[in-house]
Every structure is written in structure tokens, then in C-alpha cells.
Motif scaffolding. Structure first.
Motif, PDB file in Angstrom:
ATOM      1  N   GLU A 195       0.228   5.784   4.588  1.00 35.96           N
ATOM      2  CA  GLU A 195      -0.493   7.062   4.470  1.00 35.96           C
ATOM      3  C   GLU A 195       0.411   8.265   4.746  1.00 35.96           C
ATOM      4  OE1 GLU A 195      -3.673   6.543   7.234  1.00 35.96           O
ATOM      5  OE2 GLU A 195      -4.717   5.056   6.006  1.00 35.96           O
ATOM      6  N   LYS A 196       1.712   7.998   4.925  1.00 37.18           N
ATOM      7  CA  LYS A 196       2.662   9.067   5.268  1.00 37.18           C
ATOM      8  C   LYS A 196       3.726   9.262   4.192  1.00 37.18           C
ATOM      9  CE  LYS A 196       1.374  10.285   9.530  1.00 37.18           C
ATOM     10  NZ  LYS A 196       1.216  11.671  10.021  1.00 37.18           N
ATOM     11  N   GLY A 197       3.414   8.863   2.955  1.00 36.35           N
ATOM     12  CA  GLY A 197       4.351   9.105   1.865  1.00 36.35           C
ATOM     13  C   GLY A 197       5.353   7.993   1.644  1.00 36.35           C
ATOM     14  N   TYR A 198       5.018   6.765   2.068  1.00 37.23           N
ATOM     15  CA  TYR A 198       5.879   5.606   1.846  1.00 37.23           C
ATOM     16  C   TYR A 198       5.093   4.514   1.123  1.00 37.23           C
ATOM     17  CZ  TYR A 198       9.069   7.742   5.213  1.00 37.23           C
ATOM     18  OH  TYR A 198       9.924   8.600   5.860  1.00 37.23           O
ATOM     19  N   GLN A 199       5.805   3.757   0.329  1.00 37.88           N
ATOM     20  CA  GLN A 199       5.236   2.554  -0.272  1.00 37.88           C
ATOM     21  C   GLN A 199       5.655   1.389   0.615  1.00 37.88           C
ATOM     22  OE1 GLN A 199       6.853   1.439  -4.093  1.00 37.88           O
ATOM     23  NE2 GLN A 199       5.025   0.293  -4.673  1.00 37.88           N
ATOM     24  N   VAL A 200       4.704   0.789   1.300  1.00 33.88           N
ATOM     25  CA  VAL A 200       5.019  -0.213   2.317  1.00 33.88           C
ATOM     26  C   VAL A 200       4.671  -1.607   1.815  1.00 33.88           C
ATOM     27  CG1 VAL A 200       4.737  -0.893   4.724  1.00 33.88           C
ATOM     28  CG2 VAL A 200       4.491   1.518   4.085  1.00 33.88           C
ATOM     29  N   PHE A 201       5.623  -2.508   1.978  1.00 32.95           N
ATOM     30  CA  PHE A 201       5.428  -3.920   1.653  1.00 32.95           C
ATOM     31  C   PHE A 201       5.625  -4.742   2.917  1.00 32.95           C
ATOM     32  CE2 PHE A 201       7.150  -1.875  -2.107  1.00 32.95           C
ATOM     33  CZ  PHE A 201       6.399  -2.391  -3.156  1.00 32.95           C
ATOM     34  N   ILE A 202       4.804  -5.756   3.105  1.00 28.76           N
ATOM     35  CA  ILE A 202       5.097  -6.781   4.103  1.00 28.76           C
ATOM     36  C   ILE A 202       5.178  -8.103   3.361  1.00 28.76           C
ATOM     37  CG2 ILE A 202       4.496  -7.833   6.302  1.00 28.76           C
ATOM     38  CD1 ILE A 202       2.655  -5.563   6.891  1.00 28.76           C
ATOM     39  N   LEU A 203       6.355  -8.676   3.331  1.00 28.68           N
ATOM     40  CA  LEU A 203       6.593  -9.907   2.582  1.00 28.68           C
ATOM     41  C   LEU A 203       6.385 -11.120   3.475  1.00 28.68           C
ATOM     42  CD1 LEU A 203       7.634 -11.409   0.044  1.00 28.68           C
ATOM     43  CD2 LEU A 203       9.961 -11.077   0.959  1.00 28.68           C
ATOM     44  N   GLU A 204       5.621 -12.064   3.002  1.00 26.20           N
ATOM     45  CA  GLU A 204       5.456 -13.323   3.724  1.00 26.20           C
ATOM     46  C   GLU A 204       6.667 -14.219   3.431  1.00 26.20           C
ATOM     47  OE1 GLU A 204       1.522 -15.475   4.298  1.00 26.20           O
ATOM     48  OE2 GLU A 204       2.494 -16.740   2.795  1.00 26.20           O
ATOM     49  N   LEU A 205       7.430 -14.494   4.462  1.00 25.26           N
ATOM     50  CA  LEU A 205       8.622 -15.331   4.289  1.00 25.26           C
ATOM     51  C   LEU A 205       8.225 -16.800   4.197  1.00 25.26           C
ATOM     52  CD1 LEU A 205      10.968 -13.579   6.886  1.00 25.26           C
ATOM     53  CD2 LEU A 205      11.076 -13.397   4.387  1.00 25.26           C
TER      54      LEU A 205
ATOM     55  N   ALA B 153       0.847  -1.199   0.000  1.00 27.69           N
ATOM     56  CA  ALA B 153       0.000   0.000   0.000  1.00 27.69           C
ATOM     57  C   ALA B 153       0.875   1.237   0.000  1.00 27.69           C
ATOM     58  CB  ALA B 153      -0.927   0.014   1.216  1.00 27.69           C
ATOM     59  N   GLY B 154       0.317   2.343  -0.491  1.00 28.28           N
ATOM     60  CA  GLY B 154       1.009   3.619  -0.452  1.00 28.28           C
ATOM     61  C   GLY B 154       1.909   3.870  -1.641  1.00 28.28           C
ATOM     62  N   GLU B 155       2.424   5.083  -1.688  1.00 27.74           N
ATOM     63  CA  GLU B 155       3.356   5.502  -2.732  1.00 27.74           C
ATOM     64  C   GLU B 155       4.484   6.297  -2.099  1.00 27.74           C
ATOM     65  OE1 GLU B 155       1.260   7.730  -5.650  1.00 27.74           O
ATOM     66  OE2 GLU B 155       0.005   6.041  -6.309  1.00 27.74           O
ATOM     67  N   GLY B 156       5.673   6.171  -2.675  1.00 22.40           N
ATOM     68  CA  GLY B 156       6.823   6.906  -2.160  1.00 22.40           C
ATOM     69  C   GLY B 156       7.997   5.977  -1.919  1.00 22.40           C
ATOM     70  N   LYS B 157       8.850   6.375  -1.014  1.00 22.65           N
ATOM     71  CA  LYS B 157      10.033   5.578  -0.702  1.00 22.65           C
ATOM     72  C   LYS B 157       9.603   4.218  -0.153  1.00 22.65           C
ATOM     73  CE  LYS B 157      14.507   5.851   1.671  1.00 22.65           C
ATOM     74  NZ  LYS B 157      15.304   6.020   0.461  1.00 22.65           N
ATOM     75  N   PRO B 158      10.188   3.123  -0.642  1.00 24.87           N
ATOM     76  CA  PRO B 158       9.752   1.805  -0.191  1.00 24.87           C
ATOM     77  C   PRO B 158      10.247   1.455   1.225  1.00 24.87           C
ATOM     78  CG  PRO B 158      10.798   1.696  -2.365  1.00 24.87           C
ATOM     79  CD  PRO B 158      11.122   3.033  -1.777  1.00 24.87           C
ATOM     80  N   ILE B 159       9.354   0.865   2.000  1.00 25.30           N
ATOM     81  CA  ILE B 159       9.696   0.211   3.259  1.00 25.30           C
ATOM     82  C   ILE B 159       9.300  -1.252   3.112  1.00 25.30           C
ATOM     83  CG2 ILE B 159       9.288   0.063   5.735  1.00 25.30           C
ATOM     84  CD1 ILE B 159       8.496   2.978   5.756  1.00 25.30           C
ATOM     85  N   ILE B 160      10.260  -2.146   3.278  1.00 26.16           N
ATOM     86  CA  ILE B 160       9.980  -3.578   3.206  1.00 26.16           C
ATOM     87  C   ILE B 160      10.006  -4.132   4.626  1.00 26.16           C
ATOM     88  CG2 ILE B 160      10.660  -5.806   2.235  1.00 26.16           C
ATOM     89  CD1 ILE B 160      12.183  -4.240   0.059  1.00 26.16           C
ATOM     90  N   VAL B 161       8.878  -4.689   5.051  1.00 29.89           N
ATOM     91  CA  VAL B 161       8.722  -5.186   6.412  1.00 29.89           C
ATOM     92  C   VAL B 161       8.878  -6.702   6.425  1.00 29.89           C
ATOM     93  CG1 VAL B 161       7.159  -5.330   8.379  1.00 29.89           C
ATOM     94  CG2 VAL B 161       7.168  -3.268   6.951  1.00 29.89           C
TER      95      VAL B 161
END
Length: 254
Positions: free
Chosen positions: A44-54, A16-24
Motif C-alpha cells: 500500500e506504499k507504492g511497492y509491488q510485493v511478492f512473497i515466494l514460497e520456497l 499485491a501492490g504496484e511499483g518497485k518490486p520487493i521479493i520476500v
């Protein structure tokens, strides 16, 4: 979070989101939902956030280790064509983030570690895993948190199912042993990435001295404490966790 879940190629992840990526990256007994509040907040704060299922329970047993989880992360990053991203990991997820950064330092702009393995940690106890004993699992799961109410019946059932399934149990133990083998102490001083350490003062799995050692060994780190908080700060006190992280990212201009 289900509305954000995606399956592309061999990967399952939330985005979700757009901007600098954060990979969780979640922990060994963790789930994508552990980061639900943080995921929504930063998307919602200007980041593209991913949560990857390992793929903790689907890799061949011989490949079920920290190294191959980092390789899987690398494959995901290449698949999504991500660059200059932040890696955020809890427990095993922090360890995978560190190992990935060791191998691909130029791809990572910053690290965020909370209750991370990679140096040393306490297991669920000398009797772990005690299959078939749900009350034992409940007690040990509650001990992960300062507030035992965080260990809901749903969470206890999730842990119970893992250790009572032969396939997942064997792989859980393999990953735990791999985490010990892949100790990062000698690698950390070479990692100059800005690193935010957010730790629960009452963490009994990776206790406060682990955070102190990470802080000493990582040359460009900042350490923040959350009081009345255990091993998973982003679950137990997510508002404080998010505030600390947001202020740190602003201070570091990331």
C-alpha cells in the motif's frame, strides 16, 4: 493473506501492490504469513510485493540446498520478468537472497536482511530434532522469540509436523548443512548493494554479533536494532520493522 495467494506455473506466491518490486523470502521453519503485516504495509506504499514460497520439501534431496533455492528464485524472477528489485529475507531467506545476489548482482537494487543466515547461526540445540516430543519443540520454538507468546499453538504444530515427517525432516537437515557449507564471508565484501540490516537485540539464533559481522563485511550496509525482539523482527514487532525499513528506503532513495 490467502486472498493474495497465486499459483502460476510451478510457483506459489503472494502478490499485491504496484511499483518497485520487493521479493520476500521466508526462513527454514517460516511461512508466507510471517511477513503478513510487512506484505500489506508496503503493497500500500507504492511497492509491488511478492512473497515466494520456497520449495523446501519438494526438491530432490540431492538438490535441496541454498544454491538450488537461489536457482528457483532466479526461475521465478525470470517467469515474472522482474528487474531492479529489492530482496528481503529472514533467516534462510536472507541467505538465499545473498547467494542469488552473488550470482546475479545486476538484477538486485537493494538487500534487506533480518536474522539472516549466511555467516553462522545457532541451531535448535544439540538435541535437535527430538521427534515426538512436543514440549521440547514448544520450548525451542518459543526461544526463537523474545516474547514467547508469538509462538502460538499453530506455529508449534507447524514445526512439530516438519520434524516428525521423515521427508521434511531429512530436507530440513540437508538445508541446514548446506547453509554451513555456503558460508558467504568471502563474498560479502564484493557486494556493494545498499543493504539494510534489521536485527533483534535478543536474537539467539543469529545473535547480535552476527549482525555486527554482516555490517563489517558488507561495504554499503546500515544496521538497525530492535530491542526486546528475537529472530523474526517482522513477526514480533512488525510496526517498528516496517517503520525502519520505510525510512531506510526513503533515505536511500530506493
Amino acid at each position: 493473506m490467502t486472498e493474495f495467494l497465486k499459483k502460476e506455473d510451478k510457483f506459489t506466491f503472494a502478490e499485491a501492490g504496484e511499483g518497485k518490486p520487493i521479493i520476500v523470502l521466508h526462513g527454514l521453519m517460516g511461512a508466507l504469513s510471517n511477513f503478513d503485516t510487512t506484505f500489506k504495509y508496503f503493497s500500500e506504499k507504492g511497492y509491488q510485493v511478492f512473497i515466494l514460497e520456497l520449495p523446501l520439501y519438494t526438491l530432490p534431496l540431492i538438490k535441496t540446498n541454498v544454491k538450488n533455492l537461489a536457482k528457483y528464485l532466479h526461475e521465478f524472477i525470470n517467469f515474472k520478468e522482474l528487474k531492479d528489485f529489492i530482496l528481503l529475507g529472514n533467516s534462510l531467506g536472507g541467505h538465499v537472497a545473498l547467494y542469488y545476489t552473488k550470482l546475479h548482482p545486476r538484477n538486485v537494487s537493494a538487500l534487506v536482511l533480518t536474522g539472516s543466515s549466511g555467516l553462522y547461526e545457532n541451531s535448535m540445540g544439540s538435541n535437535y530434532p527430538r521427534r515426538g516430543d512436543k514440549e521440547f519443540v514448544r520450548t525451542k520454538t518459543r526461544a526463537v522469540f523474545y516474547n514467547p507468546e508469538i509462538a502460538t499453538d499453530e506455529l508449534v504444530d507447524q514445526v512439530y509436523d516438519v520434524i516428525n515427517n521423515r521427508n521434511s525432516l531429512i530436507r530440513t537437515l540437508a538445508i541446514a548443512k548446506s547453509a554451513v557449507r555456503h558460508n558467504m564471508a568471502k563474498d560479502l565484501p564484493k557486494m556493494n548493494h545498499p543493504t539494510c540490516l534489521i536485527w533483534g537485540r535478543q536474537d539467539t539464533v543469529t545473535p547480535p554479533e552476527v549482525a555486527e559481522d554482516f555490517h563489517k563485511l558488507l561495504p554499503n550496509s546500515d544496521l538497525y536494532w530492535i530491542d526486546k525482539c528475537g529472530h523474526a523482527a517482522m513477526m514480533e514487532i512488525p510496526e517498528k520493522f516496517n517503520t525502519i525499513l520505510e525510512e531506510w528506503l526513503s533515505k536511500r532513495n530506493i
